[in-house]
Design an enzyme around this catalytic site. Structure first.
Site, mmCIF file in Angstrom:
data_model
loop_
_atom_site.group_PDB
_atom_site.id
_atom_site.type_symbol
_atom_site.label_atom_id
_atom_site.label_comp_id
_atom_site.label_asym_id
_atom_site.label_seq_id
_atom_site.Cartn_x
_atom_site.Cartn_y
_atom_site.Cartn_z
ATOM 1 N N GLY A 111 96.475 -84.131 27.735
ATOM 2 C CA GLY A 111 95.111 -84.298 27.241
ATOM 3 C C GLY A 111 94.847 -83.371 26.076
ATOM 4 O O GLY A 111 95.773 -82.987 25.355
ATOM 5 N N SER A 112 93.615 -82.991 25.940
ATOM 6 C CA SER A 112 93.221 -82.207 24.760
ATOM 7 C C SER A 112 93.695 -80.760 24.870
ATOM 8 O O SER A 112 93.838 -80.219 25.970
ATOM 9 C CB SER A 112 91.711 -82.240 24.599
ATOM 10 O OG SER A 112 91.099 -81.668 25.726
ATOM 11 N N THR A 113 93.893 -80.134 23.726
ATOM 12 C CA THR A 113 94.306 -78.734 23.702
ATOM 13 C C THR A 113 93.212 -77.858 24.325
ATOM 14 O O THR A 113 93.501 -76.874 25.010
ATOM 15 C CB THR A 113 94.628 -78.322 22.259
ATOM 16 O OG1 THR A 113 95.754 -79.103 21.832
ATOM 17 C CG2 THR A 113 95.000 -76.855 22.145
ATOM 18 N N VAL A 148 91.123 -78.541 26.856
ATOM 19 C CA VAL A 148 91.217 -78.534 28.317
ATOM 20 C C VAL A 148 92.535 -77.894 28.762
ATOM 21 O O VAL A 148 92.586 -77.189 29.776
ATOM 22 C CB VAL A 148 91.037 -79.961 28.895
ATOM 23 C CG1 VAL A 148 91.257 -79.973 30.400
ATOM 24 C CG2 VAL A 148 89.639 -80.484 28.575
ATOM 25 N N GLY A 149 93.589 -78.094 27.981
ATOM 26 C CA GLY A 149 94.870 -77.448 28.298
ATOM 27 C C GLY A 149 94.722 -75.933 28.384
ATOM 28 O O GLY A 149 95.233 -75.284 29.296
ATOM 29 N N LYS A 187 95.018 -87.531 39.071
ATOM 30 C CA LYS A 187 93.691 -87.980 38.636
ATOM 31 C C LYS A 187 93.820 -88.701 37.301
ATOM 32 O O LYS A 187 94.169 -88.109 36.284
ATOM 33 C CB LYS A 187 92.722 -86.816 38.457
ATOM 34 C CG LYS A 187 91.299 -87.344 38.236
ATOM 35 C CD LYS A 187 90.346 -86.326 37.660
ATOM 36 C CE LYS A 187 90.349 -86.304 36.152
ATOM 37 N NZ LYS A 187 89.757 -87.487 35.523
ATOM 38 N N CYS A 247 98.721 -89.009 20.907
ATOM 39 C CA CYS A 247 98.857 -87.576 20.660
ATOM 40 C C CYS A 247 99.847 -87.287 19.539
ATOM 41 O O CYS A 247 99.688 -86.333 18.788
ATOM 42 C CB CYS A 247 99.247 -86.842 21.935
ATOM 43 S SG CYS A 247 100.622 -87.597 22.788
ATOM 44 N N GLU A 288 100.966 -81.176 27.962
ATOM 45 C CA GLU A 288 101.258 -82.068 26.826
ATOM 46 C C GLU A 288 99.938 -82.258 26.102
ATOM 47 O O GLU A 288 99.063 -82.970 26.594
ATOM 48 C CB GLU A 288 101.777 -83.424 27.325
ATOM 49 C CG GLU A 288 103.045 -83.357 28.134
ATOM 50 C CD GLU A 288 104.282 -83.111 27.294
ATOM 51 O OE1 GLU A 288 104.174 -83.113 26.048
ATOM 52 O OE2 GLU A 288 105.338 -82.896 27.885
ATOM 53 N N GLU A 292 92.698 -82.759 15.159
ATOM 54 C CA GLU A 292 93.186 -84.032 15.693
ATOM 55 C C GLU A 292 92.001 -84.997 15.718
ATOM 56 O O GLU A 292 91.004 -84.737 16.397
ATOM 57 C CB GLU A 292 93.725 -83.810 17.113
ATOM 58 C CG GLU A 292 94.334 -85.055 17.702
ATOM 59 C CD GLU A 292 94.885 -84.845 19.110
ATOM 60 O OE1 GLU A 292 94.205 -84.198 19.921
ATOM 61 O OE2 GLU A 292 95.982 -85.353 19.390
HETATM 62 P P1 NDP Z 1 90.481 -84.359 27.972
HETATM 63 O O1 NDP Z 1 91.515 -83.382 27.683
HETATM 64 O O2 NDP Z 1 89.114 -83.898 28.246
HETATM 65 O O3 NDP Z 1 90.919 -85.265 29.203
HETATM 66 C C1 NDP Z 1 92.226 -85.427 29.718
HETATM 67 C C2 NDP Z 1 92.182 -85.482 31.237
HETATM 68 O O4 NDP Z 1 91.735 -84.224 31.751
HETATM 69 C C3 NDP Z 1 91.226 -86.499 31.789
HETATM 70 O O5 NDP Z 1 91.720 -87.007 33.005
HETATM 71 C C4 NDP Z 1 89.988 -85.665 32.022
HETATM 72 O O6 NDP Z 1 89.115 -86.238 32.941
HETATM 73 C C5 NDP Z 1 90.585 -84.401 32.568
HETATM 74 N N1 NDP Z 1 89.732 -83.221 32.436
HETATM 75 C C6 NDP Z 1 88.663 -83.027 31.631
HETATM 76 N N2 NDP Z 1 88.166 -81.779 31.798
HETATM 77 C C7 NDP Z 1 88.929 -81.186 32.728
HETATM 78 C C8 NDP Z 1 88.942 -79.901 33.326
HETATM 79 N N3 NDP Z 1 88.056 -78.970 33.003
HETATM 80 N N4 NDP Z 1 89.873 -79.615 34.245
HETATM 81 C C9 NDP Z 1 90.796 -80.534 34.566
HETATM 82 N N5 NDP Z 1 90.838 -81.770 34.065
HETATM 83 C C10 NDP Z 1 89.931 -82.096 33.138
HETATM 84 O O7 NDP Z 1 90.417 -85.394 26.820
HETATM 85 P P2 NDP Z 1 89.227 -86.420 26.553
HETATM 86 O O8 NDP Z 1 89.534 -87.621 27.276
HETATM 87 O O9 NDP Z 1 87.887 -85.830 26.813
HETATM 88 O O10 NDP Z 1 89.357 -86.609 25.014
HETATM 89 C C11 NDP Z 1 88.832 -85.638 24.117
HETATM 90 C C12 NDP Z 1 89.782 -85.414 22.983
HETATM 91 O O11 NDP Z 1 91.001 -84.929 23.481
HETATM 92 C C13 NDP Z 1 90.175 -86.648 22.253
HETATM 93 O O12 NDP Z 1 89.287 -86.995 21.274
HETATM 94 C C14 NDP Z 1 91.483 -86.270 21.682
HETATM 95 O O13 NDP Z 1 91.302 -85.542 20.516
HETATM 96 C C15 NDP Z 1 92.071 -85.388 22.720
HETATM 97 N N6 NDP Z 1 93.035 -86.072 23.599
HETATM 98 C C16 NDP Z 1 94.329 -85.857 23.373
HETATM 99 C C17 NDP Z 1 95.262 -86.481 24.146
HETATM 100 C C18 NDP Z 1 96.688 -86.260 23.915
HETATM 101 O O14 NDP Z 1 97.512 -86.893 24.539
HETATM 102 N N7 NDP Z 1 97.033 -85.371 23.029
HETATM 103 C C19 NDP Z 1 94.893 -87.420 25.196
HETATM 104 C C20 NDP Z 1 93.480 -87.543 25.392
HETATM 105 C C21 NDP Z 1 92.609 -86.888 24.596
HETATM 106 P P3 NDP Z 1 88.006 -87.251 32.407
HETATM 107 O O15 NDP Z 1 88.662 -88.302 31.624
HETATM 108 O O16 NDP Z 1 87.465 -87.773 33.641
HETATM 109 O O17 NDP Z 1 87.073 -86.414 31.586
#
Ligand code: NDP
Length: 794
Positions: free
Chosen positions: A244-246, A248-249, A192, A300, A266, A397
């Site tokens: 993605g974000s910590t 959601v991780g 996804k 990140c 990650e 962050e």
């Molecule tokens: P998220 O962690 O929300 O998103 C990363 C991915 O996870 C996207 O594909 C997102 O879908 C998906 N996702 C969101 N919620 C869920 C869930 N409950 N279960 C499974 N998958 C999910 O990051 P955001 O894009 O919302 O960004 C928010 C903040 O996160 C940023 O401001 C930044 O601080 C941080 N971030 C950090 C990253 C890194 O590499 N360290 C990368 C991206 C963000 P969708 O996009 O459709 O919401």
């Protein structure tokens, strides 16, 4: 304007990249994109869709299918059906598929780069020169791993169907980081992309069709966070790989707890960028530009905490501000810009709010004195000085073009500030004194350290975090192992339910029975009474009382963790020294082999021959761990630059360990030995029904030069003790072998500090089988790999 005045001003005009091909591709999909499932594009089962916009202009780019449970189900099923045949292809055949994908990426590089720049808002210069070439490199590199998989990983097999969830900051590159290794090693994928940036993934799906990738091997379901959640929770998916974000991780760790799914995370970072007063200042200033304004700071591993040695701080900041004023912010397709648009209005607002919080908390704001384009999600390069280490902007962050600066006096202070973060993704160290730079690199808690450089990446060099930046690695040999599982574990059978845990005996004071029958706990190198002053009787299968052990509780675990924390010397000891101690343990155990065999036979009801075999295997295992201590080493990579990347194996730190009920000595030794060999300190809960061989082991520990606190043993109820270990923020990793529910609890409660977990999920290991519990199978969980990049040249 005259030609002469242009020479005087030396200003740049726009140099727009053509977007005709990309717009034509989008026009061909004007009716909307479907999901890519089973080798074909299909509409959303629900008929629902969502829109994606161009951040630089706010224009609508495309309409995308919104993934529902039915879509995820179809994708998971397609991936499941394809997985067997795909994994049974020869490594060479899979290599050819990956190679074909790499070639196609290169052939369509410009189109991908333009679509990516439009969709994400990032500069075409970066998508063209970094994202897309690196993505191609990932497919080439992993084609190589597919080719040699059978030779290099004979004891391993693919994990199965992998759910991959990626963010919007490097949409195509993150796809490559995830898809290339997964497919190379024989897994199939349900991916996804982020809702803001799905387009290059769909373009890639078209390339996969053109490359003849078998149907079902790659499936892409577009959607929002809830679509991601459906993938995470799908029972037919064997592994989740998330970037993605910590926040959601953490959620994903909770949701997958006890499911048996393997997990790599990650996550975020707040990476230090440390400049010593002997650094090449001009180079370091360009480094800051790359560290924090590359990709608008939406990285990140962005170097977002600038740590300057006091003597150069003022000069450095003055020059940095001058440099900031020369940066150009513009449309993503302009080839002459340094920074483009933030991905979406909501992100821009979030960044601005954090900057305002920084100023409210006393920071001084500097923003580049430059023009921004009209409209769109643009922001000026931003510097916050006078920031306190405890300030929000120094801890959170920001994920935008904002660097915060602090000063330090000594290298020790620099390391302390650098490590004063819950994250540990990356760090940059700038000094012309290589000894100092490498010393700091070794001390910084981060998965990647760049010496006199920043933001270097390569498929052959692993990337991933320490601490709350997540676990698992992408790239390198360690990244390959994340997509494999041991064959020896694939045939494990569920552990039979044990009888009710032995009744707790209130023994009316701990010291009531004769002292020779009562074992205390072993904490900080000393025998210690249990805090609760309770003990429990240990009996043989036929009900004979064999002895008594202390009933450890939360307080005892906390004391043991504190002792383990203090025993840092073990982690710093040379591998040779650790090996010596392990050999010595083996020798001393050997001297008392008969006594241990008798104890095992009495506790478990095993024959004396079987018990002797268990002791002999334990001694051999200690020898093996001693051998591994100075042989399970890192690697030297030669990425495509002039320089090296050192993949260093570092201990994880303090590891909690719950031993299974069976094989009370052999399982205990098989688990502590690799942890000790790699320099970890352990807090062990031995077999709950048969703990006496572990308590007898105190004397072996005491006579074998094991430093105080390196091994701590707390007997008692695994159920209660695992909870304290999982919730303890000073425990860095947790290994749990035992009933299935223990694994689930450990994983669910480990999210506080995102500790790494290794659980058997209730499956029994054959502790006599070397393939099941000796060597890399456990050693890889006993280390974290730090990659230190050292570019060199005049
Ligand atoms: P998220 O962690 O929300 O998103 C990363 C991915 O996870 C996207 O594909 C997102 O879908 C998906 N996702 C969101 N919620 C869920 C869930 N409950 N279960 C499974 N998958 C999910 O990051 P955001 O894009 O919302 O960004 C928010 C903040 O996160 C940023 O401001 C930044 O601080 C941080 N971030 C950090 C990253 C890194 O590499 N360290 C990368 C991206 C963000 P969708 O996009 O459709 O919401």
């Amino acid at each position: 304007m005259s030609v002469a005045s242009h020479f005087d001003a030396m200003s740049y005009g726009p140099a727009p990249e053509g977007d005709a091909e990309a717009r034509a591709w989008l026009a061909r999909h004007a009716d909307g994109f479907g999901h890519f499932i089973g080798g074909a594009f299909v509409g959303a089962a629900s008929g629902e869709s969502f829109e994606t916009f161009e951040p630089a202009t706010g224009r609508l780019l495309a309409r995308l299918a919104k993934g529902s449970a039915a879509d995820v189900e179809a994708a998971a099923q397609a991936a499941r059906e394809a997985q067997g045949p795909w994994s049974q292809l020869s490594g060479h055949a899979r290599a050819r598929h990956l190679y074909a994908l790499a070639r196609l990426i290169q052939r369509h590089a410009r189109l991908i780069a333009v679509v990516e720049a439009l969709d994400n808002g990032k500069p075409i210069r970066e998508t063209r020169d970094i994202d897309v070439p690196l993505a191609a490199r990932h497919f080439y590199h992993h084609a190589g791993w597919a080719q040699i998989q059978e030779r290099e990983f004979p004891g391993w097999q693919p994990v199965g169907v992998v759910g991959q969830i990626i963010p919007w900051n490097f949409p195509f590159l993150m796809l490559a980081w995830k898809v290339a290794p997964a497919l190379a090693l024989g897994n199939t994928v349900v991916l996804k992309p982020a809702e803001f940036t799905s387009l290059t993934a769909l373009l890639f799906a078209e390339l996969a069709v053109a490359a003849g990738l078998p149907a079902g091997v790659l499936n892409i379901v577009t959607g929002e966070g809830d679509t991601g959640a459906l993938i995470v929770e799908h029972a037919g998916i064997d592994k989740i790989a998330f970037t993605g974000s910590t926040k959601v991780g953490r959620l994903i760790r909770e949701k997958t707890a006890g499911s048996g799914k393997s997990l790599t995370l990650e996550l975020g970072g707040k990476s230090p960028f440390i400049v010593f007063d002997d650094a090449d200042i001009d180079a370091a200033i360009e480094g800051v530009v790359d560290a924090i304004w590359f990709n608008q700071g939406q990285v990140c591993c962005a170097g977002s905490r600038l740590l300057l040695q006091e003597g150069i701080a003022d000069k450095f900041l003055a020059r940095l501000k001058r440099r900031m004023d020369t940066l150009r912010v513009g449309h993503s397709l302009d080839k002459c810009i340094d920074m483009a648009a933030i991905v979406a209005p909501v992100q821009l607002q979030r960044i601005e709010k954090l900057v305002a919080a920084g100023v409210a908390e006393g920071a001084t704001l500097y923003q580049a004195a430059i023009d921004l384009p009209e409209g769109g999600c643009f922001m000026r390069p931003t510097l916050l000085t006078d920031v306190q280490p405890a300030a929000t902007v120094a801890r959170e962050e920001i994920f935008g073009p904002v660097v915060v600066s602090m000063t330090f006096r000594t290298p020790d202070e620099a390391v302390m500030l650098a490590n004063n973060s819950r994250y540990g993704l990356a760090a940059s160290v700038w000094s012309e004194t290589i000894g100092l730079a490498l010393d700091v690199a070794a001390k910084v808690q981060a998965g990647v350290v760049w010496v006199n450089a920043t933001n270097l990446f390569d498929a052959g060099t692993g990337f991933g975090g320490y601490r709350e930046s997540g676990y698992g690695r992408e790239g390198g040999r360690e990244g390959v192992l994340e997509y494999l599982k041991p064959k020896a574990w694939a045939t494990r059978q569920p552990r039979p339910a044990t009888a009710e845990p032995p009744q707790r005996e209130a023994a009316n004071g701990f010291s009531l029975p004769s002292l020779d029958r009562t074992a205390k706990l072993f904490i900080g190198g000393k025998q210690a009474r249990p805090d609760g002053n309770y003990s429990r009787l240990i009996t043989s299968p036929d009900g004979r009382v064999l002895g008594e052990v202390g009933e450890g509780n939360r307080k005892d675990i906390r004391n043991a963790v504190e002792a383990a924390r203090k025993a840092e010397g073990w982690s710093k000891a040379s591998a040779h020294n650790r090996a010596q101690v392990l050999y010595y343990l083996a020798e001393n155990l050997s001297a008392r082999a008969g006594e241990f065999a008798g104890r095992i036979a009495a506790m478990t009801g095993a024959t004396i021959e079987a018990a002797e075999a268990e002791v002999a295997a334990s001694i051999s295992r200690l020898f093996s761990a001693a051998a591994d201590a100075d042989k399970y080493e890192g690697r030297i990579h030669t990425p495509p630059l002039r320089g090296l990347a050192l993949a260093v194996h570092e201990p994880i730190g303090v590891v909690g360990l719950i031993c299974p009920p069976e094989a009370p000595l052999l399982a205990f030794i098989s688990l502590i030995a690799p942890l000790l060999a790699c320099g970890n300190r352990v807090v062990v809960v031995p077999s709950e029904p048969h703990p006496l061989s572990a308590t007898d082991f105190y004397q072996v520990l005491e006579t074998s030069d094991v430093p105080a606190g390196a091994v701590n043993i707390v007997t008692g109820p695994a159920w209660e003790l695992v909870k304290t270990l999982a919730e303890h923020d000073d425990v860095d990793a947790l290994w749990v072998f035992g009933q299935k529910e223990l694994s689930a609890m450990a994983e669910r409660l480990s999210t506080g500090n995102l500790k790494r977990t290794l659980t058997d999920n209730g499956f029994m290991t054959d502790w006599h089988d070397i393939a099941s519990c000796e060597g890399e199978i456990l050693l890889r969980h006993a280390v974290q790999v730090k990659n230190v990049w050292i570019p060199y040249g005049e």
